[in-house]
Write an enzyme that holds these catalytic residues in place. Structure first.
Site, PDB file in Angstrom:
ATOM      1  N   GLY A  60     -12.948  -0.159 106.668  1.00 48.99           N
ATOM      2  CA  GLY A  60     -12.787  -1.420 105.932  1.00 48.99           C
ATOM      3  C   GLY A  60     -11.561  -2.233 106.290  1.00 48.99           C
ATOM      4  O   GLY A  60     -11.538  -3.446 106.098  1.00 48.99           O
ATOM      5  N   ASP A 116      -8.347  -1.760 102.908  1.00 46.25           N
ATOM      6  CA  ASP A 116      -8.990  -3.007 102.525  1.00 46.25           C
ATOM      7  C   ASP A 116      -8.838  -3.282 101.034  1.00 46.25           C
ATOM      8  O   ASP A 116      -8.462  -4.367 100.626  1.00 46.25           O
ATOM      9  CB  ASP A 116     -10.481  -3.010 102.940  1.00 46.25           C
ATOM     10  CG  ASP A 116     -11.248  -1.777 102.475  1.00 46.25           C
ATOM     11  OD1 ASP A 116     -10.649  -0.862 101.855  1.00 46.25           O
ATOM     12  OD2 ASP A 116     -12.468  -1.707 102.739  1.00 46.25           O
ATOM     13  N   ASP A 119      -9.315   0.501  94.594  1.00 48.03           N
ATOM     14  CA  ASP A 119     -10.299   0.532  93.503  1.00 48.03           C
ATOM     15  C   ASP A 119      -9.919   1.663  92.540  1.00 48.03           C
ATOM     16  O   ASP A 119      -9.094   1.475  91.659  1.00 48.03           O
ATOM     17  CB  ASP A 119     -11.689   0.696  94.132  1.00 48.03           C
ATOM     18  CG  ASP A 119     -12.824   0.641  93.119  1.00 48.03           C
ATOM     19  OD1 ASP A 119     -12.597   0.224  91.977  1.00 48.03           O
ATOM     20  OD2 ASP A 119     -13.957   1.020  93.472  1.00 48.03           O
ATOM     21  N   LYS A 147      -8.595  -4.285  92.698  1.00 48.90           N
ATOM     22  CA  LYS A 147      -9.414  -4.617  91.529  1.00 48.90           C
ATOM     23  C   LYS A 147      -8.560  -4.488  90.275  1.00 48.90           C
ATOM     24  O   LYS A 147      -7.768  -3.553  90.159  1.00 48.90           O
ATOM     25  CB  LYS A 147     -10.612  -3.673  91.447  1.00 48.90           C
ATOM     26  CG  LYS A 147     -11.636  -3.984  92.514  1.00 48.90           C
ATOM     27  CD  LYS A 147     -12.956  -3.299  92.281  1.00 48.90           C
ATOM     28  CE  LYS A 147     -13.887  -3.604  93.435  1.00 48.90           C
ATOM     29  NZ  LYS A 147     -15.083  -2.768  93.435  1.00 48.90           N
ATOM     30  N   ASP A 175     -17.848  -3.562 103.506  1.00 53.98           N
ATOM     31  CA  ASP A 175     -19.279  -3.445 103.789  1.00 53.98           C
ATOM     32  C   ASP A 175     -20.107  -3.085 102.563  1.00 53.98           C
ATOM     33  O   ASP A 175     -19.589  -2.648 101.541  1.00 53.98           O
ATOM     34  CB  ASP A 175     -19.517  -2.336 104.817  1.00 53.98           C
ATOM     35  CG  ASP A 175     -19.402  -0.943 104.196  1.00 53.98           C
ATOM     36  OD1 ASP A 175     -18.372  -0.672 103.532  1.00 53.98           O
ATOM     37  OD2 ASP A 175     -20.340  -0.136 104.335  1.00 53.98           O
ATOM     38  N   ARG A 181     -19.510  -6.647 107.065  1.00 55.07           N
ATOM     39  CA  ARG A 181     -18.070  -6.612 107.353  1.00 55.07           C
ATOM     40  C   ARG A 181     -17.606  -7.868 108.072  1.00 55.07           C
ATOM     41  O   ARG A 181     -16.463  -8.283 107.965  1.00 55.07           O
ATOM     42  CB  ARG A 181     -17.733  -5.399 108.238  1.00 55.07           C
ATOM     43  CG  ARG A 181     -17.953  -4.061 107.571  1.00 55.07           C
ATOM     44  CD  ARG A 181     -17.276  -2.964 108.381  1.00 55.07           C
ATOM     45  NE  ARG A 181     -17.743  -1.636 108.018  1.00 55.07           N
ATOM     46  CZ  ARG A 181     -17.280  -0.925 106.999  1.00 55.07           C
ATOM     47  NH1 ARG A 181     -16.336  -1.426 106.230  1.00 55.07           N
ATOM     48  NH2 ARG A 181     -17.746   0.276 106.746  1.00 55.07           N
TER      49      ARG A 181
END
Ligand code: 5GP
Ligand code: MG
Length: 194
Positions: A60, A116, A119, A147, A175, A181
């Site tokens: 990512g 990337d 989370d 997030k 992705d 991506r």
């Protein structure tokens, strides 16, 4: 799940467009480079002490790191790392597992982990912990996105491009089932695609 040849049909909305991403990545590059430069004063007599090593997490981070490093005019090495958490057609984060060797030569170096998105925080926590065991001079983490959920906010991370709502996003390197991506903008997908 449908896969079309064209990408645009599957997009529900653009969350962050390519120009905002590019501007923010340039800013981040300047900030991180200044911090690393201040840290990385070579110890006399040891040519590798104080070196800068970037550890991008595959897959990512590829787009993000490619843009980021071109705005960081420092001597650095790059050692990619593979961690699986969202394997296959899923939008749920699973346990982070290491899928490649941690670079073995990080002692005394200044390490920057690049991912990337933050989370659940499992990926960054795992990688940071494993890298720490080698006693590097410093370890920092940088993500393009975070997030705004409690687990992510509670995970130590030094540089954050954007805080985003708790939605599944693709593009800018991220992705769904290996696709999307290459979308230049950060997007959400139409529910029927997922
Ligand atoms: P964490 O370990 O923090 O739960 O998750 C980090 C990894 O999960 C990221 O590196 C990324 O690969 C994946 N991930 C988390 N949220 C998203 C998302 O909204 N979209 C995509 N495509 N991947 C995500
Ligand atoms: Mg990842």
């Amino acid at each position: 799940m449908t896969t079309s040849i064209g990408l645009q049909d599957d997009i529900k909305s653009v969350l962050i467009d390519r120009d905002r991403i590019a501007a923010r990545v340039r800013e981040l590059g300047r900030e991180i480079a200044a911090d690393l430069e201040a840290d990385a004063q070579r110890a006399p007599g040891d040519e590798h002490a104080g070196e800068i090593i970037l550890v991008p997490i595959l897959t990512g981070s590829i787009i993000f790191v490619a843009d980021l490093i071109r705005g960081m005019p420092l001597k650095m090495r790059i050692r990619v790392l593979s961690v699986t958490s969202y394997a296959g057609a899923t939008t749920q984060s699973k346990e982070a597992t290491l899928a490649s060797e941690i670079p073995p030569d990080l002692a005394g170096k200044h390490v920057l982990i690049v991912d990337d998105i933050l989370d659940s925080g499992k990926t960054i926590r795992l990688v940071r912990e494993l890298i720490q065991t080698q006693q590097p001079a410093s370890v920092r983490a940088c993500v393009l996105l975070r997030k705004t959920i409690p687990e992510a906010l509670a995970t130590p991370c030094d540089y954050i491009g954007f805080d985003i709502p708790d939605e599944f996003v693709v593009g800018a390197g991220l992705d769904y089932d290996g696709y999307y991506r290459n979308l230049p903008d950060l997007c959400t997908l139409r529910p029927e695609v997922l």
